[in-house]
Design an enzyme around this catalytic site. Structure first.
Site, mmCIF file in Angstrom:
data_model
loop_
_atom_site.group_PDB
_atom_site.id
_atom_site.type_symbol
_atom_site.label_atom_id
_atom_site.label_comp_id
_atom_site.label_asym_id
_atom_site.label_seq_id
_atom_site.Cartn_x
_atom_site.Cartn_y
_atom_site.Cartn_z
ATOM 1 C CE LYS A 22 -2.526 2.753 3.372
ATOM 2 N NZ LYS A 22 -1.396 3.498 3.953
ATOM 3 C CG ASN A 23 2.445 2.886 3.474
ATOM 4 O OD1 ASN A 23 1.302 3.322 3.298
ATOM 5 N ND2 ASN A 23 2.926 2.616 4.672
ATOM 6 N NE ARG A 93 0.856 12.572 6.991
ATOM 7 C CZ ARG A 93 0.785 13.805 7.470
ATOM 8 N NH1 ARG A 93 -0.384 14.386 7.600
ATOM 9 N NH2 ARG A 93 1.858 14.440 7.813
ATOM 10 C CB CYS A 117 -4.204 7.109 10.519
ATOM 11 S SG CYS A 117 -4.781 5.748 9.505
ATOM 12 N NE ARG A 122 0.519 10.999 10.040
ATOM 13 C CZ ARG A 122 0.090 9.915 9.398
ATOM 14 N NH1 ARG A 122 -1.172 9.563 9.483
ATOM 15 N NH2 ARG A 122 0.897 9.189 8.658
ATOM 16 C CG ASP A 125 9.242 19.729 10.317
ATOM 17 O OD1 ASP A 125 8.405 18.826 10.492
ATOM 18 O OD2 ASP A 125 10.365 19.713 10.825
ATOM 19 C CD GLN A 126 12.976 17.652 9.109
ATOM 20 O OE1 GLN A 126 14.073 17.581 8.549
ATOM 21 N NE2 GLN A 126 12.693 18.604 9.987
ATOM 22 C CG ASP A 305 2.224 1.683 9.559
ATOM 23 O OD1 ASP A 305 2.043 2.564 10.424
ATOM 24 O OD2 ASP A 305 2.394 1.949 8.361
ATOM 25 N NE ARG A 397 -6.997 5.200 4.399
ATOM 26 C CZ ARG A 397 -6.027 5.681 5.164
ATOM 27 N NH1 ARG A 397 -6.266 5.968 6.421
ATOM 28 N NH2 ARG A 397 -4.821 5.900 4.696
HETATM 29 C C1 UD1 Z 1 4.544 6.686 6.579
HETATM 30 C C2 UD1 Z 1 3.432 5.692 6.386
HETATM 31 C C3 UD1 Z 1 2.762 5.379 7.734
HETATM 32 C C4 UD1 Z 1 3.812 4.955 8.762
HETATM 33 C C5 UD1 Z 1 4.955 5.950 8.829
HETATM 34 C C6 UD1 Z 1 6.103 5.482 9.709
HETATM 35 C C7 UD1 Z 1 2.646 6.239 4.138
HETATM 36 C C8 UD1 Z 1 1.578 6.824 3.290
HETATM 37 N N1 UD1 Z 1 2.457 6.245 5.462
HETATM 38 O O1 UD1 Z 1 3.951 7.881 7.069
HETATM 39 O O2 UD1 Z 1 1.825 4.340 7.524
HETATM 40 O O3 UD1 Z 1 3.194 4.885 10.039
HETATM 41 O O4 UD1 Z 1 5.497 6.173 7.504
HETATM 42 O O5 UD1 Z 1 6.598 4.269 9.252
HETATM 43 O O6 UD1 Z 1 3.630 5.732 3.663
HETATM 44 N N2 UD1 Z 1 7.981 13.913 10.981
HETATM 45 C C9 UD1 Z 1 8.372 15.206 11.254
HETATM 46 N N3 UD1 Z 1 8.475 16.065 10.205
HETATM 47 C C10 UD1 Z 1 8.230 15.707 8.920
HETATM 48 C C11 UD1 Z 1 7.827 14.378 8.653
HETATM 49 C C12 UD1 Z 1 7.702 13.494 9.708
HETATM 50 O O7 UD1 Z 1 8.606 15.570 12.402
HETATM 51 O O8 UD1 Z 1 8.349 16.535 8.014
HETATM 52 C C13 UD1 Z 1 7.860 12.948 12.095
HETATM 53 C C14 UD1 Z 1 6.424 12.423 12.265
HETATM 54 O O9 UD1 Z 1 5.660 13.281 13.093
HETATM 55 C C15 UD1 Z 1 6.684 11.066 12.902
HETATM 56 C C16 UD1 Z 1 7.994 10.607 12.246
HETATM 57 O O10 UD1 Z 1 8.615 11.793 11.751
HETATM 58 O O11 UD1 Z 1 6.896 11.206 14.272
HETATM 59 C C17 UD1 Z 1 7.857 9.630 11.109
HETATM 60 O O12 UD1 Z 1 6.984 10.143 10.132
HETATM 61 P P1 UD1 Z 1 7.081 9.703 8.593
HETATM 62 O O13 UD1 Z 1 8.092 8.614 8.449
HETATM 63 O O14 UD1 Z 1 7.237 10.912 7.763
HETATM 64 O O15 UD1 Z 1 5.640 9.094 8.344
HETATM 65 P P2 UD1 Z 1 4.750 9.232 7.051
HETATM 66 O O16 UD1 Z 1 5.630 9.256 5.827
HETATM 67 O O17 UD1 Z 1 3.745 10.337 7.197
#
Ligand code: UD1
Length: 418
Positions: A22-23, A93, A117, A122, A125-126, A305, A397
């Site tokens: 899925k991802n 997302r 979710c 969430r 910023d990165q 997950d 989903r």
């Molecule tokens: C993806 C997955 C989600 C999974 C997650 C972690 C998809 C669509 N979703 O979510 O199912 O739970 O990876 O394996 O692929 N963070 C920041 N700043 C940023 C981005 C992230 O602080 O710009 C933090 C988030 O709040 C969180 C951590 O980094 O604490 C990991 O987030 P991230 O790996 O980015 O998750 P997603 O890509 O949103």
């Protein structure tokens, strides 16, 4: 509205085939927008998130063919710039991948803050740090991300937080930038490797995906090709946990055992027998489950997950287990549903303690999110009596034919109209 009705207590037995990831599929379909030709993508999971991202890429005028349920052909040669509808963007997302893809293709993007979710804050910023470093001007005020760039130029970006989404989004934006982009402290999840392999198959030049340093050499054009998505690590893990939790014996086929190593180790610690084969894993229950401590982390750590599904198993694993959520701030909402079924869980902040109970009891519960939904289904399979799970569109989903696959393993589970 539909719900799942489960009569628990049946050990799962037999074979199950895992669908495409899925991802990966969400990122890959967004990635087709970079390509000046036809992309044929195979092993597509038949899940509702795919329809959402397809509707979004259709709004740019991409031609989409679906020769069969598990194959999608996208031709984005003649697409034109558009702002996707908020109603679609807020549903998943993964919509944030459109920012990187549109920036690459049109040097501009406008996307409402994405949904998905609710695990607490969430931030993105990165992602924005990466786009800005590449030369884009990004405005994220008023709930909409607007990015524009005259030119995108290769640069070195250090991620302050290991982020799957930011790693993939920066890869997307950098594919056709001038020069070389390096992502330091990159995430290493299997779908990052999958995404890089897809982009390379379409003409990109990405090296190092799967390590914490990804190097993207900008190319001028991407012509298209054929690509097959990897098996879904989280679906595979869900079936592995369900097999162990019900004391069953299941051969989980079409998996990459290496992706499952952290879960395999924890299931063995908890008392299950796990046998790795070339592209399959057999999980057998061995009688009593034992309490185990788990902490979720970025790959190759234990995946967040699979946290809810593992907690479902630990509810009956003899002793006191501790689950530490190392990725999200607030990912224990589903534990209230397990408590309705008799589980003894104390969740606060990023930690849950789970005191085992001899058995769970069937109850009306709901899916609070995608993986929390899978956890209550597993709990229903383990429980004495009947469990009714509502809000199951959240499960649809991300799981293809979840109840059909479980039924084929002997589970007593039906989808009925509420
Ligand atoms: C993806 C997955 C989600 C999974 C997650 C972690 C998809 C669509 N979703 O979510 O199912 O739970 O990876 O394996 O692929 N963070 C920041 N700043 C940023 C981005 C992230 O602080 O710009 C933090 C988030 O709040 C969180 C951590 O980094 O604490 C990991 O987030 P991230 O790996 O980015 O998750 P997603 O890509 O949103």
């Amino acid at each position: 509205m539909e719900k799942l009705v489960i009569t628990g207590g049946v050990p799962l037995k037999g074979n199950v085939d895992i669908s495409g990831a899925k991802n990966s599929v969400l990122a890959i379909l967004a990635g087709t927008l970079l390509v000046n030709g036809e992309c044929r993508i195979e092993n597509i999971p038949d899940i509702s998130d795919v329809s959402v991202i397809l509707s979004m890429i259709e709004c740019f005028g991409a031609k989409i063919g679906r020769p069969d349920k598990h194959t999608i052909v996208v031709d984005a040669k003649d697409i034109t710039y558009a702002v996707p509808d908020y109603e679609l963007v807020r549903r998943i997302r993964g919509s944030y991948y459109l920012i990187g893809a549109l920036l690459s293709r049109f040097r501009k993007a406008e996307i409402a803050m994405p949904g998905g979710c609710n695990f607490g804050s969430r931030p993105i910023d990165q992602h924005i740090k990466g786009f800005t470093a590449l030369g884009a001007a990004v405005d994220d005020s008023r709930g909409v991300i607007k990015a524009t760039a005259e030119n995108l130029t290769g640069v070195s970006v250090y991620l302050d937080k290991v982020s799957v989404g930011a790693t993939i989004n920066i890869m997307l934006a950098a594919c056709k930038a001038e020069g070389v982009t390096v992502i330091e402290n990159a995430a290493r999840e299997p779908h990052i490797v999958d995404m890089a392999n897809f982009l390379n198959a379409m003409g990109a030049n990405i090296k190092g995906a799967g390590t914490n340093r990804v190097k993207i050499k900008g190319v001028t054009d991407m012509k298209g090709g054929t690509y097959q998505i990897i098996p879904d690590q989280i679906e595979a893990g869900t079936f592995m946990i369900a097999a162990a939790a019900t004391g069953g014996d299941v051969l989980i086929r079409n998996v990459i055992p290496k992706h499952m190593e952290s879960l395999t180790a924890k299931l063995i610690e908890a008392g299950a027998k796990v046998t790795e084969l070339d592209d399959a894993i057999r999980v057998e229950g061995t009688g009593k489950l034992k309490a185990t401590n788990v902490q979720t982390m970025p790959y190759p750590g234990f995946p967040t997950d699979l946290q809810p599904q593992m907690v479902a198993l630990l509810t009956v694993a003899e002793g006191l287990s501790v689950m530490v959520e190392g990725v999200w701030d607030n990912r224990f909402q589903y534990t209230d549903e397990l408590i309705r079924m008799g589980a003894k869980i104390n969740a606060a902040g990023k930690m849950a303690t789970i005191q085992s109970v001899p058995t769970l009891y069937g109850a009306p519960v709901k899916a609070t999110d995608l993986r929390g939904g899978a956890a209550v289904v597993i709990a229903g399979l383990m429980a004495e009596g009947t469990t009714e799970v509502s809000n199951i569109t959240l499960i649809d989903r991300g799981y293809e034919k979840f109840e059909e696959k479980l039924r084929a393993l002997g589970a007593k589970i039906e989808r009925v109209e509420e």
